[in-house]
Design an enzyme around this catalytic site. Structure first.
Site, PDB file in Angstrom:
ATOM      1  N   ASP A 149      86.973  58.620  31.872  1.00 36.51           N
ATOM      2  CA  ASP A 149      87.571  59.618  32.827  1.00 36.51           C
ATOM      3  C   ASP A 149      88.890  60.595  31.306  1.00 36.51           C
ATOM      4  O   ASP A 149      88.616  61.592  30.947  1.00 36.51           O
ATOM      5  CB  ASP A 149      88.118  59.789  34.040  1.00 36.51           C
ATOM      6  CG  ASP A 149      86.627  60.233  35.561  1.00 36.51           C
ATOM      7  OD1 ASP A 149      86.145  60.300  35.068  1.00 36.51           O
ATOM      8  OD2 ASP A 149      87.367  59.081  35.764  1.00 36.51           O
ATOM      9  N   GLU A 169      74.559  54.051  32.146  1.00 39.36           N
ATOM     10  CA  GLU A 169      74.530  55.364  32.537  1.00 39.36           C
ATOM     11  C   GLU A 169      72.866  56.002  31.931  1.00 39.36           C
ATOM     12  O   GLU A 169      72.424  56.453  31.607  1.00 39.36           O
ATOM     13  CB  GLU A 169      75.475  56.697  32.941  1.00 39.36           C
ATOM     14  CG  GLU A 169      75.858  56.390  34.162  1.00 39.36           C
ATOM     15  CD  GLU A 169      77.722  56.558  34.148  1.00 39.36           C
ATOM     16  OE1 GLU A 169      78.734  55.716  34.622  1.00 39.36           O
ATOM     17  OE2 GLU A 169      78.199  56.845  32.987  1.00 39.36           O
TER      18      GLU A 169
END
Length: 494
Positions: A476, A322
């Site tokens: 996460d 990312e």
């Protein structure tokens, strides 16, 4: 006498050999051995893992001021993990030749796309357009012997991790159906407007290395994911989420799910992104917002997020793919790099992180942007980059994120040094280009700190699990843990 002299000579030869291949290694070894003690000369690389793990336990401490309420939204679903070949056979689908489809319209499309990726051993994710057909497949998957159901969606997974802290109240807003509601931690509060009659299912079709179906054989283990997830795809819970904040009064807001809109097409995401920016702008300025990014492929969409969303959030979390894609989309540093080769170079990562904070954050005190913190994670190490004066306890925060990556990947509650290995570089540079500072990792104090302008970087290694059990949701968990240990400095309102 001769025996001691021989042992000393052998040790010198071994260290010389290691130094020739890896100059940084002998210094680390010599921290733990001395020439008179020949028994310790055989200490393995494991000693570094033991030293780092012990240091984490000593140095990771919660901040003085902790969050009491965190609101998380807005992507949530149930992940159904099942044998891909087994499920397709149960659906009475015959093997055949593979063919990729950008969107799946039928069982036949599913079969062809699954085979296409299975024979390549590659991961893929697709949208299934026919709602009724998808629901039939989802029911069959959930009832298939050996199928495993998990909490899914970044927001729900971050919420679950935060809820492991008993003194922390968590609000989760997203499309929560009955099954997901049942699976969520009882400490999580779900607003009534977020509850829906049916769950959003994401089907994860796994296959093993060497697994055969018809004439297709998988060269390596991987999985094919598909869903008919309109609620998450349109971020339909966003306005409900923002509206619920007034009553909940959180200390921190965590936002995820923007990546889901990419698959809905440019016309939808352009319009919906404007609405999302308006909704996020309605959140009170004194509440910090963390944005969790995820995998995207549309450079225009990523660039829009960078230009419109990043300046109005306080913190972002992302991985190496990312980060590089973000730089490619915005023509930032090292944008000519097609992909990382092996462990991402620390200097290059540092260059891109600094660029993001300079271009879209508040590294310049006169900037109106809110972005002051980036949590970067990759397999071998993590970096927290923060603008000076806004965040505290970041050394503990980056170590806490790495520690949970090391334990959770192995399916354990704490780090087992026999099951992990150090893969982070022991020496690296603060930048890929001049001016660069040569830095090193000290296992006894496993956070390396450097500054560039008014941005401070904290790096810690990850003790990489040798045989990971489940990596879904690891990013996460890293984000949640890093946020729990972070402290916002009160003298700097956002």
């Amino acid at each position: 006498m001769w025996r001691k002299a021989s042992a000393a000579a052998l040790l010198a030869l071994a260290v010389g050999y290691l130094y020739h291949g890896s100059p940084e290694l002998p210094e680390q070894i010599l921290q733990y051995i001395t020439l008179p003690n020949f028994q310790s000369s055989s200490q393995s690389q494991n000693s570094l893992e033991q030293v780092i793990s012990a240091a984490w336990e000593t140095l990771i401490t919660l901040p003085t001021r902790q969050w009491s309420k965190v609101a998380v939204g807005v992507n949530a679903c149930v992940d159904v993990v099942v044998s891909g070949v087994g499920l397709l056979q149960a659906l009475a689908v015959d093997p055949g030749s593979g063919l990729d489809h950008e969107v799946l319209h039928s069982k036949e499309d599913l079969r062809e796309a699954f085979i296409h990726y299975m024979e390549r051993g590659a991961a893929a994710e697709r949208f299934f357009s026919d709602k009724e057909s998808f629901q039939r497949i989802a029911r069959a998957a959930a009832e298939y012997p050996g199928a495993k159901l998990y909490v899914g969606g970044n927001a729900a997974l971050i919420g679950q991790k935060l809820a492991t802290y008993p003194d922390l109240m968590v609000l989760l807003c997203g499309p929560v159906g009955p099954k997901l509601h049942e699976m969520l931690d009882e400490q999580i509060v779900v607003p009534p407007d977020s509850l829906q009659e049916t769950d959003e299912y994401h089907l994860i079709l796994e296959y093993k290395a060497g697994e055969q179906w018809g004439s297709t054989q998988a060269p390596q283990a991987n999985r094919f994911i598909f869903s008919h997830d309109v609620s998450n795809g349109e971020m339909s819970s966003l306005e409900t989420f923002v509206a619920s904040l007034e009553e909940f009064e959180p200390d921190l807001v965590v936002l995820s799910g923007l990546h889901m809109m990419e698959g809905q097409g440019r016309e939808l995401w352009e319009e919906r992104l404007k609405e999302a920016v308006a909704a996020i702008s309605d959140i009170r300025k004194d509440i910090p917002i963390h944005l969790e990014l995820a995998s995207m492929t549309d450079k225009d969409y990523m660039n829009s997020i960078m230009q419109e969303v990043m300046p109005i959030v306080s913190s972002i979390g992302l991985n190496e793919q990312e980060l590089l894609f973000l730089s490619q989309a915005g023509e930032g540093p090292h944008a000519d790099l097609a992909s990382w080769k092996g462990i991402p170079d620390v200097g290059r990562v540092s260059d891109i992180l600094l660029w993001v904070l300079e271009q879209h954050g508040r590294s310049d005190p006169s900037s109106e942007a809110d972005l002051t913190r980036i949590h970067f994670h990759t397999l071998a190490y993590h970096i927290l980059a923060t603008v000076d004066g806004y965040w505290g306890n970041q050394a503990a925060a980056v170590m806490a994120g790495a520690r949970v990556a090391s334990s959770q990947a192995c399916g354990l509650r704490s780090v087992d040094v026999s099951k992990v290995e150090l893969k982070a570089p022991l020496e690296f540079h603060s930048s890929y280009t001049e001016p660069q500072e040569k830095l090193s990792l000290n296992p006894a104090e496993p956070v390396t700190v450097w500054r560039r302008g008014n941005v401070t970087f904290h790096l810690t290694p990850v003790l990489v699990c040798k045989q990971p059990l489940r990596t879904v949701g690891l990013g996460d968990a890293i984000t949640a843990e890093g946020l729990v240990y972070s402290e916002l400095k009160t003298q700097q309102p956002f």
